[in-house]
Design an enzyme around this catalytic site. Structure first.
Site, PDB file in Angstrom:
ATOM      1  CE  LYS A 100      -3.828   5.455  20.817  1.00 58.33           C
ATOM      2  NZ  LYS A 100      -4.406   4.101  21.089  1.00 58.33           N
TER       3      LYS A 100
ATOM      4  NE  ARG B 283      -5.792  -0.274  25.918  1.00 61.22           N
ATOM      5  CZ  ARG B 283      -5.642   0.989  25.524  1.00 61.22           C
ATOM      6  NH1 ARG B 283      -5.670   1.970  26.408  1.00 61.22           N
ATOM      7  NH2 ARG B 283      -5.410   1.276  24.262  1.00 61.22           N
TER       8      ARG B 283
ATOM      9  CB  ALA C 133       1.851   3.912  28.699  1.00 60.43           C
TER      10      ALA C 133
ATOM     11  CG  ASP D 283       1.143   3.296  24.379  1.00 54.24           C
ATOM     12  OD1 ASP D 283       1.203   4.184  23.519  1.00 54.24           O
ATOM     13  OD2 ASP D 283       0.282   3.262  25.284  1.00 54.24           O
TER      14      ASP D 283
ATOM     15  CD  GLN E 114      -7.109   8.038  22.159  1.00 51.23           C
ATOM     16  OE1 GLN E 114      -7.419   8.382  21.025  1.00 51.23           O
ATOM     17  NE2 GLN E 114      -6.775   6.777  22.453  1.00 51.23           N
TER      18      GLN E 114
HETATM   19  C1  LIG Z   1       1.695   9.059  28.140  1.00 52.11           C
HETATM   20  S1  LIG Z   1       1.307   7.576  27.417  1.00 52.11           S
HETATM   21  C2  LIG Z   1       0.073   8.053  26.343  1.00 52.11           C
HETATM   22  C3  LIG Z   1      -0.039   7.091  25.223  1.00 52.11           C
HETATM   23  O1  LIG Z   1      -1.122   6.183  25.448  1.00 52.11           O
HETATM   24  C4  LIG Z   1      -2.055   6.390  24.425  1.00 52.11           C
HETATM   25  O2  LIG Z   1      -2.743   5.237  24.071  1.00 52.11           O
HETATM   26  P1  LIG Z   1      -4.224   4.982  24.683  1.00 52.11           P
HETATM   27  O3  LIG Z   1      -4.934   6.309  24.700  1.00 52.11           O
HETATM   28  O4  LIG Z   1      -4.822   3.973  23.718  1.00 52.11           O
HETATM   29  O5  LIG Z   1      -3.988   4.405  26.051  1.00 52.11           O
HETATM   30  C5  LIG Z   1      -1.207   6.890  23.264  1.00 52.11           C
HETATM   31  O6  LIG Z   1      -0.461   5.844  22.687  1.00 52.11           O
HETATM   32  C6  LIG Z   1      -0.332   7.861  23.986  1.00 52.11           C
HETATM   33  O7  LIG Z   1       0.822   8.265  23.319  1.00 52.11           O
END
Ligand SMILES: CSC[C@H]1O[C@H](OP(=O)(O)O)[C@H](O)[C@@H]1O
Length: 345
Positions: free
Chosen positions: A249, A90, A49, A238, A197
């Site tokens: 996530k 997004r 985010a 997010d 991730q």
């Molecule tokens: C520090 S915010 C990280 C947050 O974003 C990730 O989603 P994505 O990898 O799809 O952008 C995930 O929700 C994380 O917690």
């Protein structure tokens, strides 16, 4: 502490660590136009985010640079198209819309200036957003460290580190703060299907700094929690609603249910830029659905039968009643969430 330059804007080029390639290769993705930034966010070259917000802000800088020779009317028209495209790259992480709104307001407030002067202000504002995020994360690390025992085993989900932000990280920033202030911590990192991730990015960050840790398949977490092996769970966010419901996530909600069942503290770590003050509950949060290939393939190798339909929501919503507290740069928010979140506005 090793510096991880997730995002770097230099000589009118935006340099991004290509997070699709880590940890196998360390590659830099270059953006020279706002449309390349839009692609980078959509394809998750950069993700997380706060990182998405800062990246979009630099996308606005690249757009303004592209339209520098426009008449003012053309400039405002073209900038609105760029802002709108980036704003939709997004749908779930509100930091993106927050950054775009901040840039849109800046342009509106300075519309009497020359195009060049507006560009200069946009350029400075993008750096402000970037630098503020790093300071915010370090402040969150300090507040979050208050809930980490001297000897603690921490469970994380997805990636919430320097790679998800302008630097230092949110939940993983708390891990860093605990580690570097000498606490005896151990981390279990969920791999976090389908984009991995945790297995690719969090594991890479933990290894970079040799923070004691183990990688686990997502399905292992419940057993560790049941067996009393986890002292605290730290996750990112997010989008947070006024009542404390939190989108994060996919898999976060499931973790929160098990944590509640076994009385393990479950903290959200997120800057106030992740709070959506315009929504009352998590029901109003749009959950991004991504392509089926993220589930049917791993590293472009098919693992599911041809023609198999897929449901691939990238996020889920954890109800506020499952959340022990929300760690922000302004302190730890605890229930009653609506009353206490509104104080952050
Ligand atoms: C520090 S915010 C990280 C947050 O974003 C990730 O989603 P994505 O990898 O799809 O952008 C995930 O929700 C994380 O917690």
């Amino acid at each position: 502490m090793k510096e991880i330059k997730t995002i770097e804007f230099k000589d009118d080029i935006l340099y991004l660590i290509d997070q699709r390639k880590l940890p196998i290769t360390y590659e830099i993705f270059q953006c020279e136009t706002y449309k390349e930034v839009d692609f980078a966010i959509k394809d998750m070259v950069v993700r997380g985010a706060p990182a998405i917000g800062a990246t979009a802000a630099y996308g606005v800088v690249l757009a303004a640079k592209e339209f520098l020779n426009n008449s003012k009317d053309e400039f405002f028209k073209n900038m609105e198209e760029a802002l709108d495209l980036l704003n939709k790259s997004r749908p779930t992480a509100v930091n993106l819309m927050w950054a775009i709104r901040r840039m849109r307001n800046l342009i509106e407030e300075n519309k009497e200036l020359s195009v060049n002067d507006i560009y200069e202000k946009i350029r400075i504002e993008a750096d402000n957003i970037f630098n503020e995020d790093i300071q915010t994360n370090k402040q969150m690390g300090k507040h979050g460290n208050e809930v980490i025992p001297e000897k603690a085993t921490i469970l994380t989900h997805c990636n919430t580190g320097a790679l998800a932000t302008a630097g230092f990280g949110t939940a993983l920033g708390v891990v860093r703060e605990a580690f570097y202030t000498g606490k005896d911590i151990f981390v279990y990192a969920d791999e976090t299907r389908p984009r991995l991730q945790g297995g690719r990015l969090t594991a890479w960050e933990l290894r970079q700094e040799e923070i004691p840790s183990k990688l686990i398949a997502d399905n292992v977490a419940a057993t560790l929690i049941r067996d009393g092996k986890i002292d605290v769970i730290l996750v990112g966010a997010d989008r947070i609603a006024l009542n404390g419901d939190t989108a994060n996530k996919i898999g976060t909600f499931m973790l929160s249910v098990v944590a509640k069942a076994y009385n393990v503290p479950f903290y959200i770590v997120a800057p106030t830029t992740t709070i959506d003050f315009d929504i009352e509950t998590g029901e109003e949060i749009e959950i991004e659905e991504r392509g089926s290939e993220e589930v049917t393939h791993i590293e472009n190798v098919r693992i599911a039968p041809e023609g198999m339909d897929v449901f691939n929501p990238a996020f889920d919503v954890t109800p506020s009643e499952n959340i022990t507290g929300i760690i922000t740069e302004k302190g730890i928010v605890r229930p009653p969430y609506r009353e206490n979140i509104l104080k952050l506005k």
